[in-house]
Enzyme design. Structure first.
Site, short mmCIF file in Angstrom:
data_model
loop_
_atom_site.label_atom_id
_atom_site.label_comp_id
_atom_site.label_asym_id
_atom_site.label_seq_id
_atom_site.Cartn_x
_atom_site.Cartn_y
_atom_site.Cartn_z
CG HIS A 65 26.20 -43.02 -12.21
ND1 HIS A 65 26.87 -43.84 -11.33
CD2 HIS A 65 26.99 -41.92 -12.36
CE1 HIS A 65 28.00 -43.26 -10.97
NE2 HIS A 65 28.10 -42.09 -11.59
CD GLU A 66 27.01 -38.84 -14.55
OE1 GLU A 66 27.14 -37.80 -13.87
OE2 GLU A 66 27.88 -39.72 -14.63
#
Length: 305
Positions: free
Chosen positions: A142-143
């Site tokens: 996600h990051e």
């Protein structure tokens, strides 16, 4: 998004372009008004704003890490964490970012940096203690999606434009307090001009605040979607979201307050159970909305769509 295997998101790209255009227009109008009505301080304010933009754009990764008490770690210091990042880089065909750890019990993660070559992905010790390797992979994917989407750099610039509008408002107020329309001068015209500048700048700040919040909420959904499709495990990301959101509510209030300034960049916002805010002002979509999207993606993957 070129040359990566992260799912493209035209909606995010169009929103970033629109947000930057509108914020740039607001900034030009606000600065123009400052030059017209308060020329004595205009060049000082503009010079300060330019220096601040350069510092924020080129050193945002270092400043964020310093503020969060994070430090870059080597593969020898954190082999498991580097192993997860290496797997994501291989899956997504992206350059490996610097890997950092912040020593705090607040379970969270964030990415910063102006581009993929200068990116840093940081996780907290609280997050490492709570997630298993599969959940951690979902969070880091996600990051790293934020970096691949380039929305980290856009958010850095967008936040700068809002800060500039706030600074212009402060300059206008200080000018008035320092005698721009003091009792002795009795210059009502000057007072009205400064009041107009402050009002226009405050309006620009309010609009920029709303625009960046709307972009922030969408980019979180986009990163969730891209991470789930890349790893093929939306359930792991959903599990991490549920676990982290529940555990954040049990973190001491003082620890949460120290981290809230970075909510726009966090995996989940650092707010406790008692916090309530209108969705219009939130940096993240609701947990239910994020989980619902991941559930839909899980169904699509199971059906081979």
């Amino acid at each position: 998004m070129a040359r990566t295997r992260y799912a493209s998101d035209r909606g995010l790209t169009s929103r970033m372009l629109l947000t930057m255009f509108l914020l740039g227009l607001l900034y030009v109008v606000a600065v123009g008004a400052f030059f017209v009505f308060v020329p004595k301080l205009a060049f000082v304010a503009l010079a300060f704003a330019l220096v601040f933009l350069i510092a924020q754009f080129f050193f945002s990764d270092r400043m964020t890490l310093f503020a969060m008490h994070g430090r870059v770690v080597s593969p020898q210091e954190a082999p498991e964490l580097h192993g997860v990042v290496d797997r994501i880089c291989a899956m997504s065909d992206t350059p490996k970012p610097k890997v950092a750890i912040a020593d705090t019990d607040v379970p969270n993660a964030f990415a910063t940096g102006r581009n993929q070559k200068n990116a840093v992905v940081c996780v907290t010790t609280g997050l490492l203690r709570r997630l298993d390797p599969v959940e951690l992979e979902g969070v880091l994917a996600h990051e790293m999606a934020h970096v691949a989407h380039k929305d980290v750099a856009v958010m850095t610039i967008a936040s700068f434009l809002g800060i500039c509008a706030g600074l212009i408002t402060r300059f206008g107020l200080q000018m008035g307090l320092w005698g721009g329309f003091s009792r002795r001068s009795n210059d009502q015209n000057t007072g009205l001009i400064l009041l107009a500048v402050v009002a226009a700048s405050a309006l620009a700040y309010a609009i920029s605040f709303m625009l960046t919040r709307a972009l922030s909420r969408y980019r979180e959904l986009s990163a969730d979607r891209s991470a789930a499709l890349l790893t093929g495990r939306p359930s792991a990301l959903a599990s991490a979201l549920t676990k982290v959101s529940g555990d954040i509510a049990r973190i001491p209030t003082n620890d949460l307050r120290s981290a809230q300034a970075f909510n726009a960049f966090f995996f989940t916002p650092a707010f406790g159970k008692g916090f309530s805010v209108a969705s219009l002002f939130s940096t993240h979509p609701s947990l239910d909305k994020r989980l619902a999207q991941l559930s839909r993606i899980s169904d699509q993957l199971s059906r081979g769509v």
